[in-house]
Design a protein around this motif. Structure first.
Motif, PDB file in Angstrom:
ATOM      1  N   ILE A 221     -16.685  90.115  37.148  1.00  0.00           N
ATOM      2  CA  ILE A 221     -15.566  89.559  37.914  1.00  0.00           C
ATOM      3  C   ILE A 221     -14.273  89.675  37.110  1.00  0.00           C
ATOM      4  N   ALA A 222     -14.354  89.362  35.821  1.00  0.00           N
ATOM      5  CA  ALA A 222     -13.159  89.473  34.960  1.00  0.00           C
ATOM      6  C   ALA A 222     -12.683  90.914  34.873  1.00  0.00           C
ATOM      7  N   TRP A 223     -13.602  91.851  34.692  1.00  0.00           N
ATOM      8  CA  TRP A 223     -13.237  93.266  34.652  1.00  0.00           C
ATOM      9  C   TRP A 223     -12.605  93.685  35.975  1.00  0.00           C
ATOM     10  N   GLY A 224     -13.201  93.249  37.076  1.00  0.00           N
ATOM     11  CA  GLY A 224     -12.701  93.631  38.390  1.00  0.00           C
ATOM     12  C   GLY A 224     -11.289  93.138  38.637  1.00  0.00           C
ATOM     13  N   ILE A 225     -11.052  91.863  38.381  1.00  0.00           N
ATOM     14  CA  ILE A 225      -9.723  91.305  38.616  1.00  0.00           C
ATOM     15  C   ILE A 225      -8.696  91.934  37.673  1.00  0.00           C
ATOM     16  N   SER A 226      -9.072  92.106  36.410  1.00  0.00           N
ATOM     17  CA  SER A 226      -8.142  92.703  35.440  1.00  0.00           C
ATOM     18  C   SER A 226      -7.761  94.115  35.832  1.00  0.00           C
ATOM     19  N   SER A 227      -8.753  94.926  36.182  1.00  0.00           N
ATOM     20  CA  SER A 227      -8.420  96.305  36.539  1.00  0.00           C
ATOM     21  C   SER A 227      -7.695  96.372  37.879  1.00  0.00           C
ATOM     22  N   ALA A 228      -7.988  95.458  38.802  1.00  0.00           N
ATOM     23  CA  ALA A 228      -7.271  95.440  40.080  1.00  0.00           C
ATOM     24  C   ALA A 228      -5.798  95.134  39.854  1.00  0.00           C
ATOM     25  N   LEU A 229      -5.517  94.121  39.061  1.00  0.00           N
ATOM     26  CA  LEU A 229      -4.120  93.789  38.776  1.00  0.00           C
ATOM     27  C   LEU A 229      -3.411  94.911  38.034  1.00  0.00           C
ATOM     28  N   LEU A 230      -4.085  95.469  37.043  1.00  0.00           N
ATOM     29  CA  LEU A 230      -3.492  96.554  36.263  1.00  0.00           C
ATOM     30  C   LEU A 230      -3.190  97.759  37.139  1.00  0.00           C
ATOM     31  N   LEU A 231      -4.135  98.147  37.974  1.00  0.00           N
ATOM     32  CA  LEU A 231      -3.926  99.295  38.855  1.00  0.00           C
ATOM     33  C   LEU A 231      -2.805  99.013  39.857  1.00  0.00           C
ATOM     34  N   ALA A 232      -2.842  97.842  40.493  1.00  0.00           N
ATOM     35  CA  ALA A 232      -1.820  97.507  41.490  1.00  0.00           C
ATOM     36  C   ALA A 232      -0.435  97.453  40.856  1.00  0.00           C
ATOM     37  N   TRP A 233      -0.310  96.787  39.712  1.00  0.00           N
ATOM     38  CA  TRP A 233       0.991  96.685  39.047  1.00  0.00           C
ATOM     39  C   TRP A 233       1.506  98.040  38.579  1.00  0.00           C
ATOM     40  N   SER A 234       0.618  98.846  38.017  1.00  0.00           N
ATOM     41  CA  SER A 234       1.085 100.141  37.491  1.00  0.00           C
ATOM     42  C   SER A 234       1.498 101.081  38.618  1.00  0.00           C
TER      43      SER A 234
ATOM     44  N   TYR B  35      -0.435  95.862  53.217  1.00  0.00           N
ATOM     45  CA  TYR B  35      -1.803  96.357  53.366  1.00  0.00           C
ATOM     46  C   TYR B  35      -2.136  97.402  52.293  1.00  0.00           C
ATOM     47  N   LEU B  36      -1.168  98.235  51.965  1.00  0.00           N
ATOM     48  CA  LEU B  36      -1.391  99.214  50.908  1.00  0.00           C
ATOM     49  C   LEU B  36      -1.615  98.517  49.568  1.00  0.00           C
ATOM     50  N   ARG B  37      -0.833  97.484  49.300  1.00  0.00           N
ATOM     51  CA  ARG B  37      -1.045  96.704  48.077  1.00  0.00           C
ATOM     52  C   ARG B  37      -2.436  96.100  48.050  1.00  0.00           C
ATOM     53  N   LEU B  38      -2.845  95.540  49.177  1.00  0.00           N
ATOM     54  CA  LEU B  38      -4.163  94.925  49.274  1.00  0.00           C
ATOM     55  C   LEU B  38      -5.272  95.962  49.078  1.00  0.00           C
ATOM     56  N   ALA B  39      -5.114  97.135  49.684  1.00  0.00           N
ATOM     57  CA  ALA B  39      -6.108  98.204  49.524  1.00  0.00           C
ATOM     58  C   ALA B  39      -6.165  98.685  48.080  1.00  0.00           C
ATOM     59  N   LEU B  40      -5.019  98.811  47.448  1.00  0.00           N
ATOM     60  CA  LEU B  40      -4.961  99.224  46.053  1.00  0.00           C
ATOM     61  C   LEU B  40      -5.629  98.187  45.151  1.00  0.00           C
ATOM     62  N   PHE B  41      -5.372  96.926  45.440  1.00  0.00           N
ATOM     63  CA  PHE B  41      -5.992  95.848  44.687  1.00  0.00           C
ATOM     64  C   PHE B  41      -7.511  95.889  44.855  1.00  0.00           C
ATOM     65  N   ALA B  42      -7.980  96.089  46.083  1.00  0.00           N
ATOM     66  CA  ALA B  42      -9.420  96.153  46.354  1.00  0.00           C
ATOM     67  C   ALA B  42     -10.050  97.341  45.637  1.00  0.00           C
ATOM     68  N   LEU B  43      -9.368  98.470  45.629  1.00  0.00           N
ATOM     69  CA  LEU B  43      -9.875  99.643  44.920  1.00  0.00           C
ATOM     70  C   LEU B  43     -10.005  99.357  43.428  1.00  0.00           C
ATOM     71  N   GLY B  44      -8.984  98.758  42.858  1.00  0.00           N
ATOM     72  CA  GLY B  44      -9.040  98.397  41.443  1.00  0.00           C
ATOM     73  C   GLY B  44     -10.153  97.417  41.153  1.00  0.00           C
ATOM     74  N   LEU B  45     -10.364  96.465  42.057  1.00  0.00           N
ATOM     75  CA  LEU B  45     -11.435  95.478  41.896  1.00  0.00           C
ATOM     76  C   LEU B  45     -12.797  96.165  41.901  1.00  0.00           C
ATOM     77  N   LEU B  46     -12.996  97.060  42.855  1.00  0.00           N
ATOM     78  CA  LEU B  46     -14.284  97.755  42.947  1.00  0.00           C
ATOM     79  C   LEU B  46     -14.530  98.667  41.747  1.00  0.00           C
TER      80      LEU B  46
END
Length: 174
Positions: free
Chosen positions: A135-148, A5-16
């Protein structure tokens, strides 16, 4: 389960956060264009005078005002000079915002006019654009934030020995 759930929340934050980037770039570009058009309107009369008497050279018009015997003209030389400088700055900003998206991002992060950037931040309203670039910016930053963040946490856990079993710890401390 909490970790998922924390991963999912982090991903959502990065997406937003990521979907805000194209909207902010667009708002900054519109602000620059509005200031540029206003500047051109303010210089219209001076441009006409420069076109008639100085081969459209505004700098020559300002220089003429500066050496005039009339104190009012000399005083106006500074004001007109500032208008000409502002117009040139706004034209450069506008040109920078006409380039590709990566050039616009680079310009905004490195060389953008700080006053207009602050104006844009102050007036910016968060929005969720469903344009392909958002959408591209959102997904890219979500992945980058979650991975980092996850990578940082795993590295800290590894440094402090979390996740090792008792036998592994005993083996390392013998």
């Amino acid at each position: 389960m909490l970790r998922s759930y924390l991963r999912l929340a982090l991903f959502a934050l990065g997406l937003l956060i990521g979907v805000q980037v194209p909207g902010f770039i667009d708002d900054y570009g519109k602000r620059v264009e509005a200031h540029r058009l206003e500047s051109e309107l303010g210089l219209k009369g001076f441009r006409d005078t420069a076109r008639r008497f100085f081969k459209a050279d505004l700098q020559a018009l300002v220089a003429h005002y500066r050496v005039s015997d009339d104190p009012v003209m000399r005083s106006d030389a500074q004001s007109v000079g500032e208008l000409v400088e502002r117009s040139a700055l706004l034209e450069q900003e506008w040109q920078a915002m006409q380039g590709p998206w990566y050039g616009q991002v680079w310009h905004l992060t490195v060389t953008a006019d700080r006053a207009m950037l602050e104006e844009t931040f102050a007036a910016y309203r968060y929005q969720v654009l469903l344009a392909p670039e958002a959408i591209a910016w959102g997904i890219s930053s979500a992945l980058l934030l979650a991975w980092s963040i996850e990578g940082l946490l795993l590295m800290l856990a590894w440094v402090f020995g979390a996740g090792q079993d008792r036998r592994a710890r005993e083996r390392h401390w013998r």
